[in-house]
Enzyme design. Structure first.
Site, short mmCIF file in Angstrom:
data_model
loop_
_atom_site.label_atom_id
_atom_site.label_comp_id
_atom_site.label_asym_id
_atom_site.label_seq_id
_atom_site.Cartn_x
_atom_site.Cartn_y
_atom_site.Cartn_z
CG ASP A 190 4.00 -9.93 5.44
OD1 ASP A 190 5.02 -10.62 5.30
OD2 ASP A 190 3.38 -9.43 4.49
CB CYS A 248 -0.88 0.11 1.22
SG CYS A 248 -1.19 -1.37 2.06
CG HIS A 250 -1.36 -9.22 4.68
ND1 HIS A 250 -1.15 -8.97 3.35
CD2 HIS A 250 -0.15 -9.23 5.25
CE1 HIS A 250 0.15 -8.83 3.13
NE2 HIS A 250 0.77 -8.98 4.27
#
Ligand code: ADP
Ligand code: SF4
Length: 698
Positions: free
Chosen positions: A274, A39, A182
């Protein structure tokens, strides 16, 4: 624009394996560098900025460049967060900009299409949330619940996903994702016993929970598999508490789907695991979780691990852990990482420091920024290229005072432009706050901010550096007579307030001398503390928590008092808050949230609840105030206040940047230094918006 010096270095055969092409279904990546989805706060709102940023990654040598998550339908509206959108054909032209920018440099363009199920917000679309099961979502505290998808809803979702895949292919994407990582996507929710309590053919046994993922993989293959590689992004291990995907289940899923995708993109879940910051993880940390995947599938595997060292990358491939080196943060910090390895310019690599400021952009709904790479997010709106900067346009020279992140970045970038720069630093070495803070527990990688820049500067013949040179006004003027410069840049930093001025107290706190009161600066300078210590954190970023950690590790009995509801509250934006709190808990640091320090007399600290105003007394020996910082601006004002002396010496400008203007993050200081260097000799009109804006409608 002038290219930087690319002539040094030679291709190093040790790294040849990183530059071998690899097939992903019907497409071939030119090398092993894979910018996995990340992102960036640009997405569908700033599509030109998104395209320019991704294009630069391709130019920098990433063989595959991916979008962030791209939502496929208004029922997966994640507003206000800014991701990609492919709701219908009207979104296609925006994504096409990104594809074209990536293709211009012969890289493959990948798209991560997704539906977020109960992790969406639908604040804009106002559709009810739909999810694998009927549930109250945990991602945010909106007072809403999600309804359980019927078979018809599942069929609709498959149809939207298929349609999005076809649109993605028609836009020109080479790789289409099926996203189950995620814990953010519907497909991950179906997999997980934590969320999936269905009793139909999509719930219960793992075979049933995998069903939808298998169907969507088949759908996608069927729809676009002749033209596009199909990537499956799977979190093979979830750290989401009870009933989340275990090691065994992760392995079973990979076994069930082994050769269905054209490439496996594997990681661990949630996002904070992550993308762990360097304070809590090392390069290659995910290996123990994902290494098994390659033993099961015959298809290529890509994974992440904040890889910045070419040796580690080669090693991952040689040992059969990965086929492609995945990176989000290392590609943000240095979009030219692959090219630099290819050209043997390892000393030019701008290594990610793992601070997660890039993540904070997304979390705060703002365009991406990076501590190491000030051009990140500015490729389109300011036309900044990470490896190119305009050559000088005059023979002026500059005195930079202070070698913290602001001063050293300004020096390096001015130096790259060809200007003569004199850098004066009070202490014995460069780095300012970066070097001091990098000595705190877990922050050693932050040194890379200085190491990279010093390495660059040391090769420049047009930069002179003077250490142990704390300058006052008279000395600056003397230097001007001697060394002849036309511009002065003050980058003298800031110091932590000793009096407790901050968010809670706008005037100094009522403190007597009964305890030792110290600032983070004194602790970083080596001041020893023993006995009990109260850390009053009114700053809320990392400093209060890391000082408490340091003192507790040295045997102090530490109490941390914060007016916020959580310790180090802002670090939620860097995905660190939970880890910080856990570490402090493990070190027996007493945490008192929602309280402010009111006064200190006779070793008695009075703290007060921020809402009820109830007061408590704590007996302490030491007080550490982590409140506000005070800009070190005396030198700047003493120069500004003597315009005649300045003019007499032919000095055209005196400027202050970074923390000595307005204390902020290290990223902001680096950015300020870069901005100064870019704007130098350029007329800046403060009445004009200082960047290109884009509007997606009208
Ligand atoms: P920033 O984050 O804005 O770069 P830092 O506090 O990290 O600020 O760095 C400021 C640097 O400036 C420190 O290394 C400090 O030693 C140096 N400095 C401060 N005042 C002077 C001065 N008068 N002369 C030379 N160097 C100075
Ligand atoms: Fe790395 Fe920090 Fe830049 Fe993110 S902001 S890419 S973590 S240096």
């Amino acid at each position: 624009m002038s290219d930087c010096d690319n002539s040094r270095g030679m291709n190093d055969s040790r790294y040849d394996g990183l530059f071998e092409p690899i097939q992903i279904g019907p497409v071939t990546a030119r090398n092993r560098f894979y910018q996995v989805p990340h992102c960036n706060g640009l997405g569908h709102v700033f599509p030109k900025a998104e395209a320019a940023m991704r294009g630069i990654k391709a130019e920098g040598g990433w063989g595959v460049v991916s979008t962030q998550e791209v939502d496929i339908h208004p029922s997966t509206d994640v507003s206000p967060y800014i991701e990609g959108r492919l709701w219908d054909e009207k979104d296609m032209h925006r994504l096409a900009l990104t594809v074209d920018a990536i293709h211009e440099h012969n890289s493959l363009a990948a798209i991560e299409i997704t539906h977020n199920g109960h992790e969406a917000t639908n604040r804009q679309s106002r559709l009810p949330l739909m999810a694998v099961s009927e549930m109250i979502p945990g991602a945010n505290l909106d007072p809403v619940q999600a309804y359980k998808m019927t078979r018809e809803d599942i069929a609709n979702f498959r149809c939207w996903h298929r349609r999005a895949a076809i649109r993605a292919r028609d836009i020109g994407f080479d790789i289409v994702y099926v996203y189950a990582a995620h814990s953010l996507s519907l497909l991950a929710h179906f997999l997980s016993r934590k969320f999936n309590n269905r009793t139909d053919e999509y719930g219960g046994s793992l075979e049933n929970r995998v069903r939808l993922l298998r169907e969507v993989l088949d759908d996608t293959h069927d729809a676009v598999g002749d033209r596009c590689g199909i990537a499956l992004r799977l979190a093979v291990r979830e750290f989401l508490g009870q009933d989340s995907l275990s090691e065994d289940e992760g392995r079973d899923v990979v076994e069930m789907l082994a050769d269905l995708p054209d490439i496996w993109d594997v990681n661990i879940s949630g996002w904070m695991h992550d993308s762990k910051s360097s304070r809590f993880s090392n390069e290659g940390d995910q290996e123990s979780y994902i290494a098994f995947v390659k033993q099961i599938t015959g298809k290529p595997v890509v994974g992440v691990g904040r890889f910045t060292s070419p040796e580690t990358m080669v090693d991952q491939i040689r040992r059969g852990v990965l086929d492609m080196i995945g990176a989000a943060r290392p590609s943000i910090a240095d979009p030219f990482l692959p090219e630099k390895i290819r050209q043997g310019r390892l000393e030019d690599i701008r290594e990610c420091i793992g601070c997660n400021i890039c993540v904070s952009g997304d979390m705060t709904v703002s365009p991406i920024r990076c501590t190491q790479n000030p051009t990140m997010g500015e490729e389109y709106r300011k036309d900044w290229h990470p490896e190119q900067i305009a050559p000088k346009s005059s023979e002026d020279s500059i005195l930079v005072i202070g070698a913290g992140p602001a001063g050293i970045e300004a020096t390096m970038s001015l130096g790259k432009r060809g200007y003569r720069v004199v850098l004066a630093e009070a202490s014995r070495h460069a780095g300012g706050r970066v070097v001091r803070e990098s000595r705190l527990p877990g922050l050693s990688e932050w040194r890379r901010v200085v190491d990279y820049r010093l390495g660059q500067i040391q090769r420049m013949r047009n930069v002179e550096m003077y250490f142990e040179s704390k300058l006052n006004k008279e000395q600056v003027l003397e230097l001007a007579d001697e060394l002849k410069f036309q511009h002065i840049l003050c980058a003298t930093g800031s110091t932590w307030h000793a009096g407790g001025i901050g968010r809670t107290h706008r005037t100094p706190l009522d403190l007597d001398e009964s305890v030792t009161s110290v600032t983070p600066d004194q602790i970083m300078d080596g001041q020893n503390i023993s006995g009990s210590a109260l850390v009053f954190d009114d700053d809320h970023y990392y400093m209060g928590g890391v000082i408490a950690e340091k003192l507790a590790s040295c045997g102090c009995q530490v109490t941390l008092v914060t007016p916020e509801a959580n310790v180090s509250a802002w670090t939620q934006n860097t995905l660190e808050q939970t880890f910080i709190e856990k570490r402090l808990h493990d070190l027996d640091v007493r945490l008192i949230e929602k309280h402010a320090l009111i006064s200190l007399r006779d070793q008695q600290a009075i703290i007060q609840h921020v809402v009820s105003q109830e007061q408590r007394t704590l007996l302490i020996h030491n007080l550490i105030l982590v409140t506000a910082r005070e800009p070190s601006q005396q030198l700047y004002f003493s120069l500004k206040d003597d315009p005649e002396a300045i003019q007499e010496r032919g000095i055209h400008s005196v400027t202050r940047i970074g923390d000595c203007l307005a204390p902020s993050t290290i990223a902001a200081a680096v950015y300020a230094g870069h901005l100064y260097a870019r704007n130098f000799d350029e007329p800046v009109n403060i009445d004009e918006v200082p960047y290109r804006r884009e509007y997606t409608e009208i």
